[in-house]
Design an enzyme around this catalytic site. Structure first.
Site, short mmCIF file in Angstrom:
data_model
loop_
_atom_site.label_atom_id
_atom_site.label_comp_id
_atom_site.label_asym_id
_atom_site.label_seq_id
_atom_site.Cartn_x
_atom_site.Cartn_y
_atom_site.Cartn_z
N HIS A 72 0.84 -1.19 0.00
CA HIS A 72 0.00 0.00 0.00
C HIS A 72 0.88 1.24 0.00
CE1 HIS A 72 -4.08 -1.73 1.59
NE2 HIS A 72 -3.55 -2.45 0.61
N TYR A 201 -9.53 5.28 7.50
CA TYR A 201 -9.79 5.60 8.90
C TYR A 201 -10.85 6.69 8.94
CZ TYR A 201 -5.45 3.12 10.16
OH TYR A 201 -4.48 2.18 10.35
N PRO A 293 -4.83 -0.19 18.62
CA PRO A 293 -4.60 -0.64 17.24
C PRO A 293 -4.65 0.48 16.21
CG PRO A 293 -6.78 -1.31 18.01
CD PRO A 293 -6.06 -0.77 19.19
N LYS A 297 0.57 -0.31 15.14
CA LYS A 297 1.96 -0.30 15.61
C LYS A 297 2.34 -1.50 16.48
CE LYS A 297 3.00 3.37 13.48
NZ LYS A 297 3.71 3.17 12.22
N TYR A 384 3.43 6.61 9.91
CA TYR A 384 2.64 5.45 9.51
C TYR A 384 3.50 4.37 8.89
CZ TYR A 384 -1.62 2.95 8.25
OH TYR A 384 -2.61 2.00 8.17
#
Length: 393
Positions: A72, A201, A293, A297, A384
């Protein structure tokens, strides 16, 4: 029994550490309280940072991940009725993330250890750690009705939040930091195509939602729920209706639904134990820290601990660099607290904490600023994909 490194726990961190050390000719024994099937039955995260992917490649266990995993290059944030994409690759100097389930990582590592002839003892009972402040630590455990003693040079505690390793540390030498969040995640696994090819998200006035996946035909979705909720309270239809309500209209219209394969509710907490070393006992992964979550990580922090401990033990056992051992905690904790900060930030701006309109508007302003600023987007992207590992010289 004797070994150089006794590893407590056969989850991904224990298996990865054991395999990396094996490749250097360092002898290890892994002790696990549960059965292999139980370990593989744990449903966990599936987003791997660039550093975790590189470490799996270094360990020679990445072949199936390369074939079946999904690279991704971006991630999306939905809020205020719109959706903003963060271009991870462009903003982080070419780094990406890999979507590949933790269960599959564990399976690959199990097979690699089996093929290499490494010793893994499952269903080891009454594990106890002894003398780790001496130069002759040992581990005792019961198997088939007999108590067995394992002598070693070092002990790696990779046995999770509820394991024996952290509980073995002297109470007057350990300090813990914790934040428990007032909500949970209801997660559903379904054999349906993901609603989007990258993670979404979502911040919504009804609560947080996440659209994730395990493969092109296996989706993982989450909605924020009350800690008082029970899985039985949530029929599949109620879940899909709630998820649709929290997504932008176009995304909700594209959602493909189906029967749930697995459904569970997970509480959220941030937790760190300091230090992570007690004599010759090292805490690794969830034994030392937990992250919510949000931001994916957990497994990745465990991999960064493994990276640090692997290089320290390799230089110590093969080259006599005993000066490095005392640096384990400080090296790991610098990265851990930054990852804790990012996970806390993601949790803070995406979830509904109260009915307070001011707080909700502040969340929207925060998301608008970060996604609308190149500096903000870069900050999200760098965190990220994973901050770089510290070199150990």
């Amino acid at each position: 029994m004797k070994t150089q490194v006794a590893i407590i726990g056969a989850g991904p961190s224990g298996l990865l550490l054991g395999h990396l050390l094996h490749l250097q000719g360092i002898d290890t024994v892994i002790l696990e309280a549960k059965s292999p099937d139980y370990v593989l039955g744990r449903i966990r995260a599936g987003v791997l940072e660039q550093g975790t992917v590189d470490l799996l490649r270094e360990a020679g266990v990445a072949a199936r991940m390369e074939r079946e995993g999904q690279v991704h290059e971006g991630v999306a944030f939905s809020f205020g009725g719109r959706q903003e994409r963060i271009d991870l690759k462009a903003l982080s100097g070419g780094k990406t993330v890999m979507v590949y389930g933790q269960t599959e990582v564990t399976r690959d590592l199990m097979e690699a250890r089996r093929a290499a002839g490494g010793v893994s003892i499952y269903e080891a009972q009454d594990v106890a750690l002894h003398d780790f402040y001496s130069d002759r630590p040992r581990v005792t455990f019961a198997r088939d009705g007999q108590t067995i003693q394992l002598e070693c040079d070092y002990i790696a505690g990779c046995d999770g939040f509820h394991g024996i390793s952290r509980r073995s540390a002297p109470a007057d030498r350990i300090r813990t930091f914790e934040r428990v969040y007032p909500f949970g995640w209801l997660g559903v696994l379904s054999r349906t195509p993901p609603v989007a090819h990258e993670l979404i998200y979502a911040n919504h006035e009804r609560g947080f939602a996440l659209c994730s996946m395990r493969s092109e035909q296996l989706s993982r979705y989450y909605v924020q729920c009350s800690l008082d909720d029970k899985v039985d309270d949530w029929s599949d239809q109620r879940f899909w209706d709630e998820l649709r309500a929290r997504l932008p209209q176009a995304t909700a219209a594209a959602l493909v639904t189906g029967p749930s394969i697995e459904k569970s509710i997970a509480p959220l907490r941030s937790f760190v134990a300091e230090p992570m070393q007690f004599g010759r006992l090292f805490l690794v992964g969830d034994a030392a820290h937990i992250v919510p979550p949000t931001g994916a990580k957990g497994l990745n922090l465990a991999a960064s601990d493994v990276h640090a401990l692997y290089h320290i033990l390799r230089r110590t056992l093969l080259h006599g660099r005993t000066d490095l051992v005392a640096r384990y905690s400080e090296i790991c904790l610098r990265r851990i607290w930054k990852a804790e900060r990012f996970s806390w930030w993601m949790t803070s701006v995406l979830h509904k904490f109260s009915e307070d309109g001011f707080s909700q508007r502040m969340q929207l302003a925060e998301l608008d600023y970060y996604t609308g600023s190149e500096a903000g987007r870069t900050t999200i992207a760098e965190n990220y994909v994973g901050l770089p590992y510290e070199a150990i010289e």
